[in-house]
Design a protein around this motif. Structure first.
Motif, PDB file in Angstrom:
ATOM      1  N   GLU A  67       3.836   1.576  -1.203  1.00  0.00           N
ATOM      2  CA  GLU A  67       4.448   1.740  -2.525  1.00  0.00           C
ATOM      3  C   GLU A  67       3.490   2.381  -3.520  1.00  0.00           C
ATOM      4  O   GLU A  67       3.920   3.022  -4.472  1.00  0.00           O
ATOM      5  CB  GLU A  67       4.944   0.393  -3.050  1.00  0.00           C
ATOM      6  CG  GLU A  67       6.185  -0.054  -2.311  1.00  0.00           C
ATOM      7  CD  GLU A  67       6.901  -1.197  -3.014  1.00  0.00           C
ATOM      8  OE1 GLU A  67       6.549  -1.519  -4.160  1.00  0.00           O
ATOM      9  OE2 GLU A  67       7.829  -1.724  -2.393  1.00  0.00           O
ATOM     10  N   LYS A  68       2.200   2.211  -3.287  1.00  0.00           N
ATOM     11  CA  LYS A  68       1.187   2.838  -4.149  1.00  0.00           C
ATOM     12  C   LYS A  68       0.716   4.163  -3.551  1.00  0.00           C
ATOM     13  O   LYS A  68      -0.326   4.684  -3.920  1.00  0.00           O
ATOM     14  CB  LYS A  68      -0.009   1.895  -4.352  1.00  0.00           C
ATOM     15  CG  LYS A  68       0.331   0.627  -5.107  1.00  0.00           C
ATOM     16  CD  LYS A  68       0.740   0.940  -6.519  1.00  0.00           C
ATOM     17  CE  LYS A  68       1.039  -0.350  -7.275  1.00  0.00           C
ATOM     18  NZ  LYS A  68       1.406  -0.089  -8.653  1.00  0.00           N
ATOM     19  N   GLN A  71      -6.850   6.001  -7.096  1.00  0.00           N
ATOM     20  CA  GLN A  71      -5.729   5.592  -6.258  1.00  0.00           C
ATOM     21  C   GLN A  71      -6.142   4.495  -5.273  1.00  0.00           C
ATOM     22  O   GLN A  71      -5.358   3.603  -4.977  1.00  0.00           O
ATOM     23  CB  GLN A  71      -5.127   6.780  -5.522  1.00  0.00           C
ATOM     24  CG  GLN A  71      -3.789   6.421  -4.891  1.00  0.00           C
ATOM     25  CD  GLN A  71      -3.045   7.625  -4.365  1.00  0.00           C
ATOM     26  OE1 GLN A  71      -3.499   8.752  -4.474  1.00  0.00           O
ATOM     27  NE2 GLN A  71      -1.892   7.380  -3.794  1.00  0.00           N
ATOM     28  N   ALA A  79       0.836  -1.204   0.000  1.00  0.00           N
ATOM     29  CA  ALA A  79       0.000   0.000   0.000  1.00  0.00           C
ATOM     30  C   ALA A  79       0.870   1.253   0.000  1.00  0.00           C
ATOM     31  O   ALA A  79       0.589   2.211  -0.728  1.00  0.00           O
ATOM     32  CB  ALA A  79      -0.925  -0.009   1.217  1.00  0.00           C
ATOM     33  N   ALA A  81      -5.809   1.438  -7.222  1.00  0.00           N
ATOM     34  CA  ALA A  81      -4.399   1.115  -7.468  1.00  0.00           C
ATOM     35  C   ALA A  81      -3.768   0.491  -6.222  1.00  0.00           C
ATOM     36  O   ALA A  81      -2.990  -0.464  -6.316  1.00  0.00           O
ATOM     37  CB  ALA A  81      -3.627   2.369  -7.878  1.00  0.00           C
ATOM     38  N   ILE A  82      -4.111   1.006  -5.063  1.00  0.00           N
ATOM     39  CA  ILE A  82      -3.598   0.451  -3.808  1.00  0.00           C
ATOM     40  C   ILE A  82      -4.097  -0.971  -3.620  1.00  0.00           C
ATOM     41  O   ILE A  82      -3.336  -1.875  -3.266  1.00  0.00           O
ATOM     42  CB  ILE A  82      -4.001   1.351  -2.619  1.00  0.00           C
ATOM     43  CG1 ILE A  82      -3.275   2.698  -2.713  1.00  0.00           C
ATOM     44  CG2 ILE A  82      -3.716   0.664  -1.281  1.00  0.00           C
ATOM     45  CD1 ILE A  82      -3.854   3.775  -1.815  1.00  0.00           C
ATOM     46  N   ASP A 130      -5.000  -3.069  -5.958  1.00  0.00           N
ATOM     47  CA  ASP A 130      -4.283  -3.914  -6.916  1.00  0.00           C
ATOM     48  C   ASP A 130      -2.890  -4.259  -6.396  1.00  0.00           C
ATOM     49  O   ASP A 130      -2.451  -5.405  -6.491  1.00  0.00           O
ATOM     50  CB  ASP A 130      -4.153  -3.210  -8.269  1.00  0.00           C
ATOM     51  CG  ASP A 130      -5.460  -3.126  -9.028  1.00  0.00           C
ATOM     52  OD1 ASP A 130      -6.412  -3.863  -8.687  1.00  0.00           O
ATOM     53  OD2 ASP A 130      -5.536  -2.292  -9.968  1.00  0.00           O
ATOM     54  N   GLY A 131      -2.194  -3.261  -5.858  1.00  0.00           N
ATOM     55  CA  GLY A 131      -0.850  -3.486  -5.329  1.00  0.00           C
ATOM     56  C   GLY A 131      -0.843  -4.472  -4.177  1.00  0.00           C
ATOM     57  O   GLY A 131       0.029  -5.349  -4.100  1.00  0.00           O
TER      58      GLY A 131
END
Length: 133
Positions: A20-21, A51, A18, A54-55, A57-58
């Motif tokens: 890293e995103k 976002q 998380a 994206a978090i 997904d990460g």
């Protein structure tokens, strides 16, 4: 009873992914004494729906490296509050407005905070990225 070592390790891997995103305000709470269905709640937020996704997904990508898949996933289509249920670890990724409104940390304030061992690098990276926007 406290959270198991494996639950804490899972939460730490998810928290690093998380961070890293560029997730903000990443917090983990040991809910094992208050809740029978999980050991740890991991909570993170982001300023936009894009976002948030994206978090998520990460986190899913990182935990899949350890053969971990969510038992249940809720809220993905809205991107405001996504819940990933990994049985012993429940991950909440919220839009920052929803996080303030629902205030999960306040609801679970009696639960101990788990040290995610993110260090200053992750928080500094997130802060630097938001300042450049």
């Amino acid at each position: 009873m406290t959270a198991t070592d494996s639950s804490i390790a899972t939460a730490r891997h998810a928290a690093r992914a998380a961070a890293e995103k560029l997730a903000e305000d990443i917090v983990a709470l040991d809910v094992s004494e208050r809740l029978a269905l999980a050991d740890v709640f991991l909570i993170a937020s982001a300023p936009s729906e894009r976002q948030v996704n994206a978090i998520v997904d990460g986190i899913e990508d990182e935990l899949s490296k350890f053969d971990l898949k969510p038992v249940r996933r809720e809220g993905r289509s809205g991107g405001r509050w996504v819940l990933l249920d990994y049985a012993d670890v429940i991950i909440h990724v919220q839009h920052e407005e929803d996080r303030v409104f629902y205030a999960l940390e306040r609801l679970w304030k009696d639960c101990p905070v788990v040290d995610l061992q993110l260090g200053d690098d992750a928080s500094a990276k997130a802060t630097a990225a938001t300042e450049t926007e």
